[in-house]
Design an enzyme around this catalytic site. Structure first.
Site: not given
Length: 315
Positions: A191, A248, A46
């Site tokens: 991972t 993973g 705003e």
């Protein structure tokens, strides 16, 4: 309001813990002010739109995706007060603010200033756009998206562990767009050790949108990463609206078993792998009946040779 929601999307992944709000000011059929919440949450949408509109905001119509804030902050004035001072004729609000410091007070302040207020325009779309903020306020945790890239038969790697690349360039580009819209991205220890992922955003113009990195691990902490020992620790992430779980199988399984996934993105490649590494493991379902009715397909489309499927958790 659709255009206002689209503006708010520009801030997604950069405004936490504030919501990614959009605002457009219209007068005589023309947009005279536009704004969206800026990085780190300030200035608010705003304030940005009013700064652009200037004195022309008097008598105009303001469209905003979230009820203007009414609480005091050392970082800036309340938007309800800014709007009251600008004296638009009407404010159209998509949805109320669930934050107890504002909830209803922003609308009341505008009406007390003699401004007409309409609420509820495109409420569902606005809340979906700010899903991370609403999840954090209502449930005390980020909105969690799980990404899976898999073969037709649900495999994410060969038996050898080879997984680059199952999907093609278009699907991978879409993943980077999802990264750009997240505050934090999480992978599992496996991972991290196998791929040493950078988890950055490699899209032209969005390189600076890389989210913070998190690691699901019970092992040794890693410098530069937020380490979580279990999925439940996301309830302590007070400054994260949107969390992307990218890999993973272990991390995916842990979050699904804890029922902490709100949105599932599946990139399905037109390949069959057969024996290989499954996308997820045991998630605690005792019967097929328990599996039905949990997920609603919200989007499906081709991405090059691959297919994107997006599912929302029904709660």
């Amino acid at each position: 309001m659709d255009a206002t929601i689209a503006l708010g999307e520009r801030g997604r992944g950069r405004t936490a813990p504030n919501p990614n709000v959009g605002c457009i000011i219209v007068k005589d059929g023309e947009a005279i002010g536009r704004g969206w919440t800026q990085p780190s949450g300030r200035p608010h949408a705003e304030a940005e739109a009013l700064a652009e509109a200037g004195e022309a905001a008097r008598g105009a119509t303001v469209y905003v995706t979230l009820e203007p804030c009414a609480h005091e902050s050392p970082r800036g004035p309340a938007c309800a007060d800014l709007l009251a001072a600008a004296a638009p004729a009407r404010v159209v609000i998509a949805t109320g603010d669930p934050d107890s410091r504002t909830d209803g007070a922003g609308v009341a302040r505008l009406r007390a200033a003699g401004i007409a207020v309409d609420c509820g325009a495109r409420r569902d779309a606005a809340e979906a756009s700010m899903a991370g903020f609403f999840s954090r306020v209502r449930r005390g945790r980020p909105f969690v998206t799980l990404k899976l890239a898999m073969s037709i038969d649900g495999k994410i790697a060969l038996p050898s562990g080879e997984s680059k690349w199952i999907t093609g360039e278009d699907a991978r580009a879409h993943v980077h767009l999802e990264r750009a819209r997240a505050d934090m991205i999480l992978v599992g220890r496996g991972t991290y050790e196998a791929d040493a992922p950078k988890l950055d955003v490699r899209l032209p113009g969005l390189e600076d949108r890389a989210p913070r990195r998190a690691l699901l691990t019970r092992g040794e902490a890693v410098e530069g990463w937020t380490c979580l020992s279990s999925p439940d620790e996301i309830f302590a992430l007070a400054d994260v609206n949107d969390l992307l779980v990218e890999g993973g199988s272990g991390a995916a399984t842990a979050f699904l078993a804890a029922d902490l996934i709100d949105r599932l993105i599946v990139y399905r490649a037109p390949v069959l792998i057969g024996e290989g590494k499954s996308s997820v493991g045991w998630i605690g379902l005792e019967s097929l009946a328990e599996a039905h009715g949990r997920w609603r397909l919200s989007d499906a489309r081709p991405l090059g040779a691959d297919r994107l499927e997006v599912y929302e958790r029904t709660r």
